[in-house]
Design an enzyme around this catalytic site. Structure first.
Site, PDB file in Angstrom:
ATOM      1  N   CYS A  13      -5.427  -4.194 -20.145  1.00  0.00           N
ATOM      2  CA  CYS A  13      -5.306  -5.516 -19.532  1.00  0.00           C
ATOM      3  C   CYS A  13      -5.104  -6.547 -20.649  1.00  0.00           C
ATOM      4  O   CYS A  13      -5.912  -6.609 -21.589  1.00  0.00           O
ATOM      5  CB  CYS A  13      -6.574  -5.823 -18.742  1.00  0.00           C
ATOM      6  SG  CYS A  13      -6.680  -7.516 -18.158  1.00  0.00           S
ATOM      7  N   HIS A  54      -5.390   2.349   1.683  1.00  0.00           N
ATOM      8  CA  HIS A  54      -5.836   2.914   0.400  1.00  0.00           C
ATOM      9  C   HIS A  54      -5.086   2.352  -0.794  1.00  0.00           C
ATOM     10  O   HIS A  54      -5.050   2.978  -1.853  1.00  0.00           O
ATOM     11  CB  HIS A  54      -5.723   4.445   0.445  1.00  0.00           C
ATOM     12  CG  HIS A  54      -6.726   5.091   1.362  1.00  0.00           C
ATOM     13  ND1 HIS A  54      -6.560   6.346   1.905  1.00  0.00           N
ATOM     14  CD2 HIS A  54      -7.916   4.644   1.839  1.00  0.00           C
ATOM     15  CE1 HIS A  54      -7.604   6.645   2.664  1.00  0.00           C
ATOM     16  NE2 HIS A  54      -8.437   5.619   2.655  1.00  0.00           N
ATOM     17  N   TYR A 104      -1.431  10.268 -12.431  1.00  0.00           N
ATOM     18  CA  TYR A 104      -0.823   9.207 -11.621  1.00  0.00           C
ATOM     19  C   TYR A 104       0.615   8.944 -12.044  1.00  0.00           C
ATOM     20  O   TYR A 104       1.475   8.655 -11.204  1.00  0.00           O
ATOM     21  CB  TYR A 104      -1.675   7.926 -11.654  1.00  0.00           C
ATOM     22  CG  TYR A 104      -2.746   7.996 -10.594  1.00  0.00           C
ATOM     23  CD1 TYR A 104      -2.439   7.737  -9.263  1.00  0.00           C
ATOM     24  CD2 TYR A 104      -4.028   8.417 -10.902  1.00  0.00           C
ATOM     25  CE1 TYR A 104      -3.395   7.863  -8.270  1.00  0.00           C
ATOM     26  CE2 TYR A 104      -4.993   8.548  -9.910  1.00  0.00           C
ATOM     27  CZ  TYR A 104      -4.668   8.263  -8.596  1.00  0.00           C
ATOM     28  OH  TYR A 104      -5.601   8.406  -7.605  1.00  0.00           O
ATOM     29  N   ASN A 138       1.156  15.584  15.122  1.00  0.00           N
ATOM     30  CA  ASN A 138       0.766  16.422  13.991  1.00  0.00           C
ATOM     31  C   ASN A 138       1.077  17.871  14.382  1.00  0.00           C
ATOM     32  O   ASN A 138       0.757  18.282  15.493  1.00  0.00           O
ATOM     33  CB  ASN A 138      -0.752  16.249  13.735  1.00  0.00           C
ATOM     34  CG  ASN A 138      -1.186  16.763  12.384  1.00  0.00           C
ATOM     35  OD1 ASN A 138      -0.763  17.824  11.949  1.00  0.00           O
ATOM     36  ND2 ASN A 138      -2.049  16.007  11.723  1.00  0.00           N
TER      37      ASN A 138
END
Ligand code: NAD
Length: 247
Positions: A147, A119, A67, A213
């Site tokens: 956290c 999302h 990520y 598309n």
């Protein structure tokens, strides 16, 4: 490419237009679709094996690193002509709801107001245990960060494979699709559920549906129009036609 006059006419007269976008619209900004992303360091991983809660539990460091790499790509990217055309379209029609499966925030950066982020957003963080969004101040540094409140691992605030869509997000999206007059499906393979069902819902509620598309998708046979081309070329052209009929 010829934009059908009937489509332009329908958008112009629509009380409510929905635009559903997928990763194809960001491809021209240099953000790879999942399929194209399997290059370089990450070629040996399948997104389906990284973007899951199970993968994060098993190997949070690798998932976080993937990520971090994707966040860098997103941070360096700029909105393209397709994103900008949709932001302008929003200002030209009575009501427009933009629903995006993308997590890159490029629609907002192009000027779209409050898109429904189906999302989530890759730049935002969430506590893995408490499932609430965290500000940077609420995260302690680490790979992944922790956290500050409960010490749990911090994850990106996106919807992973096998996870449910936030209820209020799903409600906003389905209500929009069930009540719109026109739906444009842009740059999505129409294969990832439940997002893929949104265009079907609009069709069943008698909306006019157009797909933009370069490739055909499972939606193509039932869509009223298929505009075969890149979003960055087709959307500005559609906008030009719309302006032409406005004047
Ligand atoms: P997908 O990868 O399944 O399909 C991409 C579609 O875009 C294909 O049908 C392809 O033909 C089309 N396409 C490629 N270039 C295009 C262009 N220039 N203009 C218009 N269309 C073009 O993507 P999906 O349907 O969005 O579903 C995959 C999932 O991956 C989504 O859930 C999404 O959240 C996630 N994802 C998001 C990003 C992002 O935020 N940019 C990037 C990768 C994956």
């Amino acid at each position: 490419m010829t934009i059908p006059a009937e489509l332009v006419h329908a958008i112009r007269g629509a009380g409510h237009v929905v635009v559903l976008t997928g990763s194809g619209i960001s491809a021209e900004s240099g953000i790879p679709t999942f399929r194209d992303a399997q290059t370089g360091t990450w070629a040996r991983f399948r997104p389906e094996d990284l973007a899951t809660p199970q993968a994060f539990r098993r190997d949070p460091e690798t998932v976080w690193a993937w990520y971090a790499w994707r966040r860098e790509t997103v941070a360096e990217a700029q909105p393209n002509a397709g994103h900008r055309a949709l932001a302008e379209l929003e200002r030209r029609v009575s009501k427009l709801t933009l629903i995006t499966q993308n997590v890159d925030g490029l629609h907002q950066r192009a000027g779209s107001r409050e898109p429904v982020e189906f999302h989530g957003n890759i730049m935002a963080n969430r506590c893995f245990a408490e499932q609430r969004r965290l500000t940077d101040d609420e995260c302690l540094p680490g790979t992944p960060p922790r956290c500050r409140d409960c010490g749990s691992a911090v994850r990106p605030d996106v919807v992973w494979f096998g996870e449910s869509i936030d209820e209020s997000v799903l409600e906003r999206a389905t209500t929009a699709c069930a009540t719109c007059d026109v739906l444009l499906s842009v740059g999505t393979s129409s294969q990832v559920q439940p997002a893929a069902g949104l265009a079907e819902l609009a069709l069943s509620c008698n909306a006019l549906v157009a797909e933009i598309n370069p490739a055909s998708t499972p939606l193509s046979p039932t869509a009223h129009y298929c505009l075969r081309g890149a979003a960055g070329a087709v959307l500005p052209q559609l906008l030009t036609e719309l302006k032409g009929t406005d004047e």
